[in-house]
Scaffold this motif. Sequence first.
Motif, short mmCIF file in Angstrom:
data_model
loop_
_atom_site.label_atom_id
_atom_site.label_comp_id
_atom_site.label_asym_id
_atom_site.label_seq_id
_atom_site.Cartn_x
_atom_site.Cartn_y
_atom_site.Cartn_z
N ARG A 1 0.87 -1.28 0.00
CA ARG A 1 0.00 0.01 0.08
C ARG A 1 0.95 1.10 -0.09
N ARG B 1 2.13 1.95 -3.38
CA ARG B 1 0.99 2.54 -4.49
C ARG B 1 0.85 3.89 -3.97
N ARG B 2 0.87 4.36 -3.04
CA ARG B 2 0.69 6.10 -2.51
C ARG B 2 1.78 6.73 -3.08
#
Length: 621
Positions: A562, A565-566
């Motif tokens: 995650r 992805r950020r």
Amino acid sequence: SSSSSSSPSRTSATTVAALLTLFAASTCLASHLLAAGKSAALAAAAAAPAASASVGKGAMGTRTKAMAALRRMSPMASGLVNGGIGRGSSAVGLLASRPLTRVFSAEAKESERTLVSMDELTALCKHRGFVFPSSELYGGYSGFWDYGPLGAELRRNIKERWWRKFVTQRRDIVGLDTSIIASPSVWKASGHVDGFSDPMVDCKESKLRYRADQLFYAKVEGAAGEELGYVSVLESGEMAKEAEKKAKKLAKDYGKANGLEKRPDFKALELKALDEAPAEIIPKIPSPATGKPGSLTPPRDFNLMFQTQVGALAGESSGAFLRPETAQGIFVNYATIQRASRMKVPFGIAQVGKAFRNEITPRNFVFRSREFEQMEIEYFIPDDDSWKDHHQTWLNDAWQWLKEIGLDEGLMEFEVHADNKLAHYARACTDIAFRFPFGTQELLGVAARGDYDLRQHEKASGKSMEYKDDVAKRNYVPHVIEPSIGVDRLMLALLVSAYDQDEVGGEKRTVMRFHPSIAPIKAAVFPLVKNKPELIEKAKAVYNRLSRRYNVEWDQAGAIGRRYRRMDEAGTPYCITVDFETLDDDTVTVRERDSTEQVRMPISEVAAFLEKNIEGYGDDE
């Protein structure tokens, strides 16, 4: 990133060989080889020369032969990042030598790339903190924008790279920073008070206003030459289709009104700007707002300068203007700077600063706004025929720089201004245009302005603008070449170039493929977990060291995937993970954004790695 002089096959072979050597002892050899082969193939494909196709501007047709010839003259990139393995046997040399993988190479044909829509782009910009509507708390304010954390960093990087390239690294250009408000006499002498205007039309029924040169009309003419009526559309990348749709409806209504069994055929439409329309046909042209003819006023001039008052007493004598451009501040200081800096012609003066124009219809996100920032150079040259060479040199330099900072060359083209479209004082003007989602529009202009501006200020002020040429043994007023670009437009073009969507591990991701030198965040530091003090301490040491030089993100929340992805969505080129292995051998995992490849490297080499990949050079250069 500079073009590589190595051949694509040789660079690719070197890259693959390096990968084989480095990862031979790895237990995941197969997956690394697959990634390496993909990177090498893309690098080779990126280096294969191919002419980019011409894009029509709305319904205005294909470009002229002259523009096509200029496009063919544009330098093609032979690679995205310099090839060659760095010093030593560490992973620093390996990743530094591997080109950043761009899904759409500079030479890719336009048909191979689908541009991001403006809706998608504006949503991302707001979500990630690039750009917000100004005064959004109160419903926004048309034509004005606020730049969030990522947008502010991106703009700062753009301006720094431009200044470094065209001022710091050149001996013949110096910088200047002039006031936003100048004496009204400056704008009177330059012609802005009397002539800085756009043609405006009003819709008397809807009370809306339009720029006449951005409102297009076409006569709908039947196959036999009979007039069926007129249609109007606002300038956009889809205006030809929109005009065709309106013409079909008009023809259908005409057929019904005249008792025809079917819709009459009509000739091909020829769209023209409303400011070119003869006065007698304006009453026949429908308003875009109502679709009815007869409500549009004839075009009239609308001065674009913002007025203000200076001092405690309001009146005619206290009236002033916010500057509509940065160029005039350079011209009025030309003689002072030439003497103070002891510059010899040819030389230039550069300025970056805010400008303000009361646009009739601000639109297309930050492309056309009422407050914007310019990067301009006035390059002073002899008053002879050398201006043609200087003009071409600046075009080449500007094109190359735009490529270096990550603009997609496949979306760029030259536009030569026709002689009858030039400003009265200009000898020539050529734009570098960019294919935005809303159509191909001017991005950067290079104008040969002659000596008009200096002559105007010489005449109005009574002060000589002559340059004493000790070599040529004569005095003359220099002529000027002006390369000019807007920071906001360039930022938008970089966002369009960088935006991409792909799949990683079967999961769709949005990734901004900024060049590392332009990326708002250069690197992110992740402790693998947040509940181990020894990992947090080690990661903070890495973060503190890197943040002395670069804008570095700290993120310890959520799974590593995650966090990746950020950072992909923000365009961060490198993510550095501190894990339990770090505690044993002082190495970290460095993950590259575009390829998602990961390598281990000593913490002591991370700063040198970033310097090579962001700045484009190492300790030995």
